[in-house]
Scaffold this motif. Structure first.
Motif, PDB file in Angstrom:
ATOM      1  N   LYS A 179      -9.075 -13.542 -39.707  1.00 52.43           N
ATOM      2  CA  LYS A 179      -8.568 -12.186 -39.927  1.00 52.43           C
ATOM      3  C   LYS A 179      -7.095 -12.043 -39.539  1.00 52.43           C
ATOM      4  CE  LYS A 179     -12.350 -10.092 -41.333  1.00 52.43           C
ATOM      5  NZ  LYS A 179     -12.465  -9.408 -42.653  1.00 52.43           N
ATOM      6  N   GLY A 180      -6.536 -13.070 -38.905  1.00 56.89           N
ATOM      7  CA  GLY A 180      -5.124 -13.019 -38.529  1.00 56.89           C
ATOM      8  C   GLY A 180      -4.845 -12.062 -37.391  1.00 56.89           C
ATOM      9  N   VAL A 181      -5.803 -11.912 -36.481  1.00 49.63           N
ATOM     10  CA  VAL A 181      -5.617 -11.021 -35.337  1.00 49.63           C
ATOM     11  C   VAL A 181      -4.865 -11.777 -34.241  1.00 49.63           C
ATOM     12  CG1 VAL A 181      -6.774  -9.636 -33.580  1.00 49.63           C
ATOM     13  CG2 VAL A 181      -7.713  -9.756 -35.902  1.00 49.63           C
ATOM     14  N   ILE A 182      -3.712 -11.266 -33.880  1.00 49.91           N
ATOM     15  CA  ILE A 182      -2.893 -11.888 -32.830  1.00 49.91           C
ATOM     16  C   ILE A 182      -3.295 -11.289 -31.485  1.00 49.91           C
ATOM     17  CG2 ILE A 182      -0.552 -12.231 -31.976  1.00 49.91           C
ATOM     18  CD1 ILE A 182       0.443 -12.059 -34.823  1.00 49.91           C
ATOM     19  N   ILE A 183      -3.672 -12.165 -30.560  1.00 49.50           N
ATOM     20  CA  ILE A 183      -4.078 -11.734 -29.219  1.00 49.50           C
ATOM     21  C   ILE A 183      -2.881 -11.889 -28.285  1.00 49.50           C
ATOM     22  CG2 ILE A 183      -5.683 -12.080 -27.315  1.00 49.50           C
ATOM     23  CD1 ILE A 183      -6.969 -11.061 -29.887  1.00 49.50           C
ATOM     24  N   ARG A 184      -2.381 -10.778 -27.799  1.00 51.38           N
ATOM     25  CA  ARG A 184      -1.294 -10.793 -26.822  1.00 51.38           C
ATOM     26  C   ARG A 184      -1.898 -10.429 -25.462  1.00 51.38           C
ATOM     27  NH1 ARG A 184       0.966  -8.492 -31.467  1.00 51.38           N
ATOM     28  NH2 ARG A 184       2.779  -9.640 -32.279  1.00 51.38           N
ATOM     29  N   GLY A 192     -14.020   8.356 -25.793  1.00 48.58           N
ATOM     30  CA  GLY A 192     -14.749   9.114 -24.787  1.00 48.58           C
ATOM     31  C   GLY A 192     -14.743   8.493 -23.413  1.00 48.58           C
ATOM     32  N   TYR A 193     -13.697   7.734 -23.104  1.00 42.61           N
ATOM     33  CA  TYR A 193     -13.533   7.114 -21.786  1.00 42.61           C
ATOM     34  C   TYR A 193     -14.691   6.175 -21.445  1.00 42.61           C
ATOM     35  CZ  TYR A 193      -9.681  10.332 -20.982  1.00 42.61           C
ATOM     36  OH  TYR A 193      -8.495  11.007 -21.084  1.00 42.61           O
ATOM     37  N   ASP A 194     -15.224   5.508 -22.469  1.00 43.86           N
ATOM     38  CA  ASP A 194     -16.241   4.485 -22.207  1.00 43.86           C
ATOM     39  C   ASP A 194     -15.562   3.217 -21.718  1.00 43.86           C
ATOM     40  OD1 ASP A 194     -18.248   6.179 -23.040  1.00 43.86           O
ATOM     41  OD2 ASP A 194     -18.084   5.542 -25.144  1.00 43.86           O
ATOM     42  N   GLN A 195     -16.334   2.397 -20.987  1.00 45.01           N
ATOM     43  CA  GLN A 195     -15.789   1.146 -20.465  1.00 45.01           C
ATOM     44  C   GLN A 195     -15.921   0.052 -21.528  1.00 45.01           C
ATOM     45  OE1 GLN A 195     -17.885   0.911 -16.559  1.00 45.01           O
ATOM     46  NE2 GLN A 195     -15.822   1.017 -15.678  1.00 45.01           N
ATOM     47  N   ILE A 196     -15.104   0.176 -22.528  1.00 46.70           N
ATOM     48  CA  ILE A 196     -15.041  -0.796 -23.621  1.00 46.70           C
ATOM     49  C   ILE A 196     -13.577  -1.043 -23.954  1.00 46.70           C
ATOM     50  CG2 ILE A 196     -17.289  -0.185 -24.613  1.00 46.70           C
ATOM     51  CD1 ILE A 196     -15.854   1.537 -26.634  1.00 46.70           C
ATOM     52  N   TYR A 197     -13.342  -2.165 -24.657  1.00 46.74           N
ATOM     53  CA  TYR A 197     -11.974  -2.498 -25.060  1.00 46.74           C
ATOM     54  C   TYR A 197     -12.011  -3.107 -26.466  1.00 46.74           C
ATOM     55  CZ  TYR A 197      -7.515  -4.861 -25.495  1.00 46.74           C
ATOM     56  OH  TYR A 197      -6.298  -5.290 -25.960  1.00 46.74           O
ATOM     57  N   TYR A 198     -11.278  -2.473 -27.404  1.00 50.27           N
ATOM     58  CA  TYR A 198     -11.170  -2.960 -28.777  1.00 50.27           C
ATOM     59  C   TYR A 198      -9.921  -3.840 -28.910  1.00 50.27           C
ATOM     60  CZ  TYR A 198     -14.688   0.424 -30.303  1.00 50.27           C
ATOM     61  OH  TYR A 198     -15.845   1.122 -30.477  1.00 50.27           O
ATOM     62  N   PHE A 199     -10.070  -4.953 -29.646  1.00 51.68           N
ATOM     63  CA  PHE A 199      -8.920  -5.832 -29.884  1.00 51.68           C
ATOM     64  C   PHE A 199      -8.059  -5.294 -31.046  1.00 51.68           C
ATOM     65  CE2 PHE A 199     -11.924  -8.533 -27.686  1.00 51.68           C
ATOM     66  CZ  PHE A 199     -11.114  -9.219 -26.800  1.00 51.68           C
ATOM     67  N   ASP A 200      -8.697  -4.969 -32.153  1.00 51.70           N
ATOM     68  CA  ASP A 200      -7.969  -4.450 -33.318  1.00 51.70           C
ATOM     69  C   ASP A 200      -8.955  -3.628 -34.145  1.00 51.70           C
ATOM     70  OD1 ASP A 200      -6.513  -3.936 -35.625  1.00 51.70           O
ATOM     71  OD2 ASP A 200      -5.441  -5.844 -35.521  1.00 51.70           O
ATOM     72  N   LYS A 201      -8.888  -2.301 -34.003  1.00 50.25           N
ATOM     73  CA  LYS A 201      -9.851  -1.439 -34.687  1.00 50.25           C
ATOM     74  C   LYS A 201      -9.711  -1.482 -36.200  1.00 50.25           C
ATOM     75  CE  LYS A 201     -10.927   2.024 -31.169  1.00 50.25           C
ATOM     76  NZ  LYS A 201     -10.945   3.470 -30.847  1.00 50.25           N
TER      77      LYS A 201
END
Length: 552
Positions: free
Chosen positions: A90-95, A111-120
């Protein structure tokens, strides 16, 4: 001087922060080699990618970053490798410098959930979530890995990910040997596909169209569409097989942007060319009709369709290629459209006026129309105004809104064009000669190819002050004013030739002086017979003579 010191201080701070970040990452990597650290999104991401590098390939440690709920550890190793291939495909660059290094991080956008998206935008289904005290790839993400992998490498191209690396991992110019070999093979396949498609179109399709008499359409309309389509197929091939080469993420991310931009752009160009094909088809249909208004409508439709294609294509290029959210843009257009509509009421009125003209067809190009001060020939009907050439050779532009509301007298729709004239001859013309002259005028009407034969009136009509008047009332069956003038000329020339052949003289206003008495000459005043019976006898004799003429 102060600005120079301030600039140096900023550069030093930036360098120090970068150096500090580098030292921090090196220390974290040193800790990762000893044990798996899943204390924050930052450490989990670092653990996952570090253990899947070629020099440090430990898929079992990378699998520990996955929430393998209901999945065996053996499958976890395979899923971790597939997940990394999805990131690369997908060509997602992780910095890592942008990934939060907080144990209690919360996403403010969800909603302030404890999650982290890399590239929505590219990977909306892949995210980290906190499970107990550890950050792992969510169970939902793990469940989507196989489907996302098939979507990233469709049509069985994922098998090449296992076959190509067996060619060799030696590095040349920063690329592995199998990557270079795969790239050369892909270039060859693309070149061969282009040649094959070009041959089928140029030699096959064009040959068939020429055999059926559509060579001009095929060469000037269908061939440009086919050639752009061949380029689009090449882009599809590149988009299908380039992810298999596992190019460096920095390079592949830019290639993805180019490919995703070329797809909607080439589709826009294809539909732009197809509009010409549709316009050519409608032009052929318009040529078969007698109306010239549809001939004017075809260019307007072509321009409108092309503008529509360009606008829609631009939106797709922005959305698919540059990954921009066009919803706010469309919302802004809808709000701005209301303001524009209020400010441009006359323009909208003229637009709908043009639609009414094309639907009702009160006139067409070439018609002579009159309406108030308007008097001339229609030259062009546009979306805003109608252009009329006056008989002074000037050009009038009338808004279509006014034209649609006005009363139009269309002289061009006349089936017959009336010609009325009074032919005056002198008083000394004998009655019999008048009769023969009138008969000759009627023969002229009957013999002319463009006159109406069932309705015309040619009669000795009046005794005016200086002439005998003959009414000449006829109709021409011609389409244009120029043709009417030509027919008038021909008929009048024949009338003059008929008068010359019969020695009939045309009268013009004159005055004659008569002497009431003159020596040795009879007076011009009539002498009336006092006996009324003599006049009655003359009248009876005249009527009997006329009756004999009718019987003969």
């Amino acid at each position: 001087m102060f600005k120079k010191y301030f600039l140096l201080l900023c550069l030093f701070s930036l360098a120090y922060s970068s150096y500090g970040q580098l030292i921090t990452e090196q220390q974290d990597l040193k800790e990762i080699t000893d044990e798996v650290n899943l204390s924050s999104p930052y450490h989990t991401t670092l653990t996952f990618f570090y253990n899947l590098e070629e020099a440090n390939f430990h898929p079992d440690k990378a699998a520990e970053t996955l929430n393998l709920k209901g999945v065996t550890s053996q499958n976890g190793d395979n899923l971790s490798v597939k997940l990394k291939q999805i990131f690369e495909g997908k060509g997602v660059i992780i910095r890592t410098s942008e990934i939060p290094n907080e144990q209690d991080y919360r996403d403010t956008t969800s909603g302030y959930d404890q999650i982290y998206y890399f590239d929505k935008s590219k990977l909306p289904g892949i995210f980290l979530e906190k499970v107990g005290s550890q950050w792992k790839f969510s169970a939902f993400t793990v469940g989507q890995i196989n489907n996302l992998h098939k979507e990233t490498y469709p049509f069985g191209t994922a098998k090449l990910l296992d076959l190509l690396p067996k060619i060799g991992n030696d590095e040349y110019l920063g690329f592995h040997l199998w990557q270079l070999v795969g790239l050369l093979v892909l270039i060859f396949v693309v070149f061969l596909s282009h040649l094959l498609f070009t041959f089928l179109v140029d030699r096959g399709l064009l040959y068939i169209l020429k055999r059926f008499g559509y060579g001009y359409i095929g060469e000037h309309y269908l061939l440009p569409v086919a050639r752009i389509t061949s380029f689009y197929l090449i882009v599809l091939l590149l988009a299908l097989f380039l992810p298999v080469l596992q190019l460096p993420t920095g390079i592949w991310a830019w290639i993805i942007v180019i490919i995703n931009t070329l797809k909607p752009f080439l589709i826009t160009v294809i539909f732009y060319k197809i509009v010409d094909v549709i316009a050519a088809y409608f032009s052929k249909l318009a040529e078969r009709t007698e109306s010239t208004l549809d001939d004017q409508l075809v260019p307007l439709i072509r321009k409108s369709l092309k503008a529509f294609v360009v606008i829609i294509g631009t939106l797709f290029v922005l959305k698919e290629g540059l990954n921009l959210d066009i919803i706010p843009f469309l919302t802004g257009l809808s709000i701005g459209g209301v303001a524009i509509a209020l400010a441009a009421q006359d323009t909208i009125k003229n637009f709908f006026g043009s639609i009414m003209i094309f639907l009702d067809r009160p006139f067409q190009v070439g018609d002579w129309i009159t309406s108030g001060d308007l008097d001339g020939t229609v030259e062009e009907v546009g979306f805003r105004s109608t252009r009329v050439r006056t008989f002074r050779n000037s050009v009038m532009y009338i808004p279509n809104g006014k034209v649609a509301d006005a009363t139009i007298d269309n002289h061009g729709l006349r089936q017959y064009r009336r010609f009325y004239s009074t032919i005056t001859i002198t008083y000394d013309t004998p009655p019999d000669l008048v009769e023969e002259f009138v008969k000759g005028l009627r023969e002229i009407v009957l013999s002319h190819p463009n006159t109406r034969k069932d309705t015309f009136h040619v009669y000795f009509n009046n005794l005016s002050s200086y002439s005998l008047d003959i009414m000449f009332y006829i109709f021409f069956e011609v389409p244009t004013w120029a043709e009417e003038l030509r027919c008038r000329h021909e008929v009048l020339i024949k009338i003059m030739k008929l008068a010359n052949s019969l020695d009939v003289r045309f009268a013009f206003p004159t005055q004659t002086v008569h002497m009431e008495t003159f020596p040795e000459k009879k007076s011009l005043s009539p002498e009336y017979d006092p006996d009324v019976k003599n006049y009655q006898a003359k009248l009876t004799q005249f009527m009997q003579q006329e009756l004999r003429k009718k019987e003969n």
